[in-house]
Design a protein around this motif. Sequence first.
Motif, short mmCIF file in Angstrom:
data_model
loop_
_atom_site.label_atom_id
_atom_site.label_comp_id
_atom_site.label_asym_id
_atom_site.label_seq_id
_atom_site.Cartn_x
_atom_site.Cartn_y
_atom_site.Cartn_z
N ARG A 365 -56.92 103.12 95.67
CA ARG A 365 -58.01 102.36 95.04
C ARG A 365 -58.25 102.81 93.61
O ARG A 365 -59.13 102.27 92.93
CB ARG A 365 -59.27 102.43 95.88
N GLY A 366 -57.52 103.83 93.14
CA GLY A 366 -57.68 104.31 91.77
C GLY A 366 -59.11 104.67 91.48
O GLY A 366 -59.74 105.37 92.27
N LEU A 371 -63.35 99.85 99.00
CA LEU A 371 -62.25 100.13 99.92
C LEU A 371 -61.03 99.36 99.45
O LEU A 371 -61.17 98.24 98.95
CB LEU A 371 -62.56 99.57 101.31
N THR A 372 -59.83 99.93 99.64
CA THR A 372 -58.65 99.09 99.35
C THR A 372 -58.54 98.08 100.47
O THR A 372 -58.97 98.32 101.60
CB THR A 372 -57.32 99.89 99.36
N ASN A 373 -57.96 96.97 100.15
CA ASN A 373 -57.72 95.94 101.15
C ASN A 373 -56.28 95.52 100.91
O ASN A 373 -55.98 94.79 99.98
CB ASN A 373 -58.71 94.79 100.88
N GLY A 388 -59.31 101.33 103.38
CA GLY A 388 -59.57 102.75 103.26
C GLY A 388 -59.30 103.15 101.83
O GLY A 388 -59.52 102.36 100.91
N ASP A 389 -58.77 104.38 101.64
CA ASP A 389 -58.48 104.82 100.27
C ASP A 389 -57.11 104.35 99.80
O ASP A 389 -56.86 104.30 98.60
CB ASP A 389 -58.55 106.35 100.18
N GLY A 390 -56.22 104.04 100.73
CA GLY A 390 -54.91 103.55 100.30
C GLY A 390 -53.83 103.81 101.32
O GLY A 390 -54.11 104.10 102.49
N LEU A 391 -52.59 103.70 100.85
CA LEU A 391 -51.43 103.78 101.74
C LEU A 391 -50.32 104.53 101.02
O LEU A 391 -50.12 104.35 99.82
CB LEU A 391 -50.96 102.35 102.07
#
Length: 517
Positions: A365-366, A371-373, A388-391
């Motif tokens: 999400r930088g 939340l990132t999607n 969440g925060d990312g992958l």
Amino acid sequence: MAPENFNSNGNASNLPWENGSLDSLSLANSKKAVMEIIEQPLVQGIEDHLVEFSEAMRTVSKALRRAAEGKASAQAEASEWKRKYELERQRNLQLENKVPASVDLKDNFPEKKVENFKRMDEQSQICSGKNGIYSHEVLRDNENNSYSNIHSKLIRKASFKLHWCCKGEKNDQHKHDVVSFEKGNITTAERSSKQICLKWESPPQTVLILTKPNSVSVKFLCAEMIRWLKEKKLNIYVEPRVRTDLVTESPFFNFVQTWKDDGILLLHEKIDLVVTLGGDGTVLWAASMFKGPVPPIVPFSLGSLGFMTPFHSQHYRECLKSMLQGPISITLRHRLQCHVIREAAKTEYETEEPILVLNEVTIDRGISSFLTNLECYCDNSFVTCVQGDGLILSTTSGSTAYSLAAGGSMVHPQVPGILFTPICPHSLSFRPLILPEYVTLRIQVPFNSRGHAWASFDGKDRKQLAPGDALVCSMSIWPVPTACQGDSTNDFLHSIHEGLHWNLRKTQSFDGPRESS
Ligand SMILES: NC(=O)c1ccc[n+]([C@@H]2O[C@H](COP(=O)([O-])OP(=O)(O)OC[C@H]3O[C@@H](n4cnc5c(N)ncnc54)[C@H](O)[C@@H]3O)[C@@H](O)[C@H]2O)c1
Ligand SMILES: Nc1ncnc2c1ncn2[C@@H]1O[C@H](COP(=O)(O)OP(=O)(O)OP(=O)(O)O)[C@@H](O)[C@H]1O
């Protein structure tokens, strides 16, 4: 004084709640009036229209998303074909430019001589032959680089052969069926992850030394190593900034070569062996310099953690002697090829340059607080939506890096697979996955995403992904061969023991309760 209001007839009126005269009777009347309005068939109609309209909008957005997915997949396919075409073109150009060369073979390879090269000619490019995998046979080009002009004669790059190491005569048969169907029974005939061994077919002549910046000990070691390699009559390359430093220190280092601008793109055609002096970051740096084939890397450890740097700098002489002589146990570290595909791209050919990663690509999400999607697809199947925060999409070599910190498994680097590890998922059941090597993953930032996502490659080169953009990731055909101290498995276990103190626990004493027999 209360402000004047106008009723439906345009007459000024004082509303009761504004002059404080609201009593229970007038409240009841107002309620009744509101209910009457709501129950009017006209308003009911408007509500129905709104529902219908929002459903239509949802259908349109679904169709848009499907169209974007189709476009992303077509773009990835097109760029793959473009890459294959470029490779083919490069290969043909190399074949066209081939000139019979006078070859300086070193004394310790007397039996290899010119017949070997003729044989190699017939097997141009890497080919999976019966006896192993052959290296490229490439000519040293006569370029106009001022440093290289000193060595402008045509020299062949050292040829080598990679083969699976098998113990015992009987096992030394090279089967190529992965699965055998002998007598109707299905048996596994070939494992992909045997120890790989590199044997030089002609002596290596050119070494590239890559160094971690701003380290006095690394600088010192680099200068000493260059003197030693010069005694062995090897050609030495360093990065432009390092050459400037060396020459400023002493004109003795004038013989050291480097490259200019696009020269870096042809480096793999000249370099037989890469030496790295630093930590894992320097190995990542070395890998990132080669956008295609990578020469074998000998990583010396001069950092705090060394998962990919098994060699001790104190013993560099013995180590390099044995590397230059061969054979070398090799870990072929897989890389991931990543394409960023922009929603704004006009045609499917308009993709950005692919980026190769040795550890991982992270989509997070930088600086955004949302939340990132992220919608994730594996080939044509929907995998999941990451909130969440990312992958992290990691190689097995990268499994001990960021992916490990995010709860992913540690995987032997020779296992061919892609790790799919969420970063702080806002869900209780999101466990990390390991996917097979042959899949293509697509991570899509949906149109309805609240914020942008950010992709970073081996912890560097951040790229913003806007809603509609996607990142397509698959296993690259260009692995990174790193030399082993022992063998792949030994080095991997040693690194997790030493680097992470994996499963370190005091041994329970014998002195205590025991099972009764
Ligand atoms: N939370 C985390 O653990 C975290 C966060 C950001 C980045 N990283 C890792 O840092 C890497 C970049 O490394 P750098 O040296 O350029 O940056 P850096 O100098 O910030 O070092 C990061 C640390 O990761 C270690 N590392 C790198 N590759 C590794 C591997 N394959 N296995 C085990 N440890 C490894 C390095 O030794 C170093 O200690 C990224 O690829 C990412 O994997 C980790
Ligand atoms: N030749 C290079 N040119 C520019 N940057 C480099 C080079 N080599 C390494 N780096 C960068 O320097 C940073 C530190 O390198 P590296 O991880 O090797 O050393 P370290 O941090 O001392 O090791 P450790 O992380 O094990 O303590 C990394 O971010 C890496 O990308």
